[in-house]
Design a protein around this motif. Sequence first.
Motif, PDB file in Angstrom:
ATOM      1  N   ASP A  58      82.593  15.719  65.112  1.00  0.00           N
ATOM      2  CA  ASP A  58      82.747  14.711  65.993  1.00  0.00           C
ATOM      3  C   ASP A  58      84.010  14.436  66.587  1.00  0.00           C
ATOM      4  OD1 ASP A  58      81.284  12.302  66.983  1.00  0.00           O
ATOM      5  OD2 ASP A  58      83.168  11.017  65.957  1.00  0.00           O
ATOM      6  N   GLN A  59      85.075  14.885  65.656  1.00  0.00           N
ATOM      7  CA  GLN A  59      86.564  14.946  66.209  1.00  0.00           C
ATOM      8  C   GLN A  59      86.844  15.965  67.219  1.00  0.00           C
ATOM      9  OE1 GLN A  59      88.505  14.477  62.323  1.00  0.00           O
ATOM     10  NE2 GLN A  59      88.730  12.420  62.599  1.00  0.00           N
ATOM     11  N   CYS A  61      84.587  17.527  69.065  1.00  0.00           N
ATOM     12  CA  CYS A  61      84.006  17.341  70.246  1.00  0.00           C
ATOM     13  C   CYS A  61      84.435  16.372  71.234  1.00  0.00           C
ATOM     14  CB  CYS A  61      82.411  16.911  69.973  1.00  0.00           C
ATOM     15  SG  CYS A  61      81.655  16.507  71.279  1.00  0.00           S
ATOM     16  N   GLN A  62      85.258  15.490  70.515  1.00  0.00           N
ATOM     17  CA  GLN A  62      86.078  14.310  71.186  1.00  0.00           C
ATOM     18  C   GLN A  62      87.429  15.001  71.903  1.00  0.00           C
ATOM     19  OE1 GLN A  62      85.426  10.832  70.999  1.00  0.00           O
ATOM     20  NE2 GLN A  62      87.102  10.379  72.412  1.00  0.00           N
ATOM     21  N   THR A  66      87.741  15.366  75.986  1.00  0.00           N
ATOM     22  CA  THR A  66      88.929  14.731  76.478  1.00  0.00           C
ATOM     23  C   THR A  66      89.706  15.947  77.310  1.00  0.00           C
ATOM     24  OG1 THR A  66      88.844  13.210  74.675  1.00  0.00           O
ATOM     25  CG2 THR A  66      90.675  13.534  75.620  1.00  0.00           C
ATOM     26  N   LEU A  86      81.579  11.701  77.399  1.00  0.00           N
ATOM     27  CA  LEU A  86      82.693  11.118  76.196  1.00  0.00           C
ATOM     28  C   LEU A  86      81.986   9.526  76.350  1.00  0.00           C
ATOM     29  CD1 LEU A  86      86.302  11.940  77.442  1.00  0.00           C
ATOM     30  CD2 LEU A  86      85.268  12.267  75.131  1.00  0.00           C
ATOM     31  N   LYS A  89      79.299   9.803  73.951  1.00  0.00           N
ATOM     32  CA  LYS A  89      79.580  10.243  72.441  1.00  0.00           C
ATOM     33  C   LYS A  89      80.102   9.012  71.888  1.00  0.00           C
ATOM     34  CE  LYS A  89      82.846  12.669  70.129  1.00  0.00           C
ATOM     35  NZ  LYS A  89      82.846  11.226  69.438  1.00  0.00           N
ATOM     36  N   THR A  90      80.901   8.156  72.801  1.00  0.00           N
ATOM     37  CA  THR A  90      81.679   7.020  72.228  1.00  0.00           C
ATOM     38  C   THR A  90      80.718   5.889  71.876  1.00  0.00           C
ATOM     39  OG1 THR A  90      83.658   7.452  73.421  1.00  0.00           O
ATOM     40  CG2 THR A  90      83.586   5.154  72.758  1.00  0.00           C
ATOM     41  N   LYS A  95      75.656  12.837  68.868  1.00  0.00           N
ATOM     42  CA  LYS A  95      76.349  13.219  67.672  1.00  0.00           C
ATOM     43  C   LYS A  95      76.244  14.610  67.691  1.00  0.00           C
ATOM     44  CE  LYS A  95      76.112   9.265  65.204  1.00  0.00           C
ATOM     45  NZ  LYS A  95      77.560   8.682  65.345  1.00  0.00           N
ATOM     46  N   THR A 173      76.085  18.055  76.953  1.00  0.00           N
ATOM     47  CA  THR A 173      77.487  17.930  76.304  1.00  0.00           C
ATOM     48  C   THR A 173      78.008  18.937  75.346  1.00  0.00           C
ATOM     49  OG1 THR A 173      76.685  15.512  76.339  1.00  0.00           O
ATOM     50  CG2 THR A 173      78.488  15.977  74.925  1.00  0.00           C
ATOM     51  N   ALA A 177      81.468  20.442  75.979  1.00  0.00           N
ATOM     52  CA  ALA A 177      82.691  20.352  74.785  1.00  0.00           C
ATOM     53  C   ALA A 177      83.072  21.930  74.412  1.00  0.00           C
ATOM     54  CB  ALA A 177      82.079  20.124  73.510  1.00  0.00           C
TER      55      ALA A 177
END
Length: 182
Positions: A58-59, A61-62, A66, A86, A89-90, A95, A173, A177
């Motif tokens: 998750d981190q 991907c974030q 970003t 994003l 995901k937020t 997931k 997504t 990513a």
Amino acid sequence: ERQGWIEGRSYAVVPYQRPLSSNRVLRYLQRSALRPKILAWLADVARLAGPVGTLAQDQKCQAALTALAGLAAGPPDVRRAAEAALEKKTDGAFKPRATLMHGDFWTGNLLTGRRGELYPFTVIDWRGFDPDGFAIFDLVVMVQSLRLRPLELRRELAEHVQILGCDMVAARTCLLAALGGV
């Protein structure tokens, strides 16, 4: 087969294999013959995907989304797509799942000559691989290398989406990513 390390570099000795032919006609025939096996291999890799939504993935991907959304010089439509991803995901609507990602999976990184095996090729140049990579990226790169038609890409994407237990938005997504993390 033998493998090991010499002066900090890995090596592998495998039975003699060769790259796809440089002759256009032969290369076309080889790609056509290998296509179903390569796509089956990619589907098998997708089946090995990790659990949905681990904190590390998750981190990762974030951070990748970003980075892609923040590329000032990047294409505006890609930045907007990364921003939309994003948001999803937020909101928890997406997931990510970790999967093995070669990162440069195209026909130039295949050796042929393995007869009578499930996969009659060897994948080489794993230098940039990620054991916790993003699904779909290798599929899209290989589909371009195999020169599949858009309809064939949609069919392969649908199969991968089903295997991964996600939808096309999640597949997009994952692709974004992967692009943001490269």
